[in-house]
Design a protein around this motif. Sequence first.
Motif, PDB file in Angstrom:
ATOM      1  N   ALA A  58       0.837  -1.209   0.000  1.00 37.56           N
ATOM      2  CA  ALA A  58       0.000   0.000   0.000  1.00 37.56           C
ATOM      3  C   ALA A  58       0.869   1.255   0.000  1.00 37.56           C
ATOM      4  CB  ALA A  58      -0.926  -0.008   1.219  1.00 37.56           C
ATOM      5  N   ASP A  59       1.932   1.238   0.768  1.00 35.08           N
ATOM      6  CA  ASP A  59       2.837   2.394   0.808  1.00 35.08           C
ATOM      7  C   ASP A  59       3.482   2.621  -0.563  1.00 35.08           C
ATOM      8  OD1 ASP A  59       4.415   4.467   2.407  1.00 35.08           O
ATOM      9  OD2 ASP A  59       6.028   3.242   1.555  1.00 35.08           O
ATOM     10  N   LEU A  60       3.878   1.565  -1.221  1.00 32.84           N
ATOM     11  CA  LEU A  60       4.503   1.695  -2.540  1.00 32.84           C
ATOM     12  C   LEU A  60       3.524   2.226  -3.583  1.00 32.84           C
ATOM     13  CD1 LEU A  60       6.742  -1.501  -2.638  1.00 32.84           C
ATOM     14  CD2 LEU A  60       7.481   0.883  -2.461  1.00 32.84           C
ATOM     15  N   ARG A  61       2.246   1.942  -3.410  1.00 38.61           N
ATOM     16  CA  ARG A  61       1.234   2.474  -4.339  1.00 38.61           C
ATOM     17  C   ARG A  61       0.925   3.939  -4.062  1.00 38.61           C
ATOM     18  NH1 ARG A  61      -1.092  -2.631  -3.451  1.00 38.61           N
ATOM     19  NH2 ARG A  61      -2.421  -1.767  -1.834  1.00 38.61           N
ATOM     20  N   ASN A  62       1.171   4.407  -2.840  1.00 40.94           N
ATOM     21  CA  ASN A  62       0.765   5.751  -2.451  1.00 40.94           C
ATOM     22  C   ASN A  62       1.972   6.659  -2.162  1.00 40.94           C
ATOM     23  OD1 ASN A  62      -2.051   5.175  -2.585  1.00 40.94           O
ATOM     24  ND2 ASN A  62      -1.853   4.054  -0.688  1.00 40.94           N
ATOM     25  N   GLU A  63       2.239   6.899  -0.883  1.00 44.38           N
ATOM     26  CA  GLU A  63       3.224   7.907  -0.470  1.00 44.38           C
ATOM     27  C   GLU A  63       4.675   7.496  -0.661  1.00 44.38           C
ATOM     28  OE1 GLU A  63       2.310   8.638   3.592  1.00 44.38           O
ATOM     29  OE2 GLU A  63       0.316   9.395   3.162  1.00 44.38           O
ATOM     30  N   ARG A  64       4.955   6.225  -0.593  1.00 46.72           N
ATOM     31  CA  ARG A  64       6.318   5.693  -0.693  1.00 46.72           C
ATOM     32  C   ARG A  64       7.226   6.259   0.405  1.00 46.72           C
ATOM     33  NH1 ARG A  64       6.978   2.930  -5.555  1.00 46.72           N
ATOM     34  NH2 ARG A  64       9.223   2.990  -5.347  1.00 46.72           N
TER      35      ARG A  64
END
Length: 111
Positions: A58-64
């Motif tokens: 999820a982090d990689l798809r969004n804010e990173r």
Amino acid sequence: MPGGLESAPAPADLLGERHRIIADDRQSAGLQTLIARLLRRALDLLARVDLAPAALRADLRNERTAPAYLYSASELLDRAADLRAESATLVHDNERRRRVFRARVRELRSA
């Protein structure tokens, strides 16, 4: 001086070695304090990252932000390792100085 050397003949040749040992030990202790702070800060940064696979995806798809926190923590850990090597060098260099100092003290005491 400790150990009753003040009454021994010519202990002046010991002072340079002894003070170098003390200075290196204090510098090493200071480095250990800094290393501890860097490690605590790295742990604080790592605590901000949810390492569950779903959370990482999820982090990689969004804010990173996870990679940024991991990279920052790795920088702190890398610096702590460098400082640990510097500290080990100081301690290692003092081993010979301590042997020389002790041998000279024994020599003065037996005279």
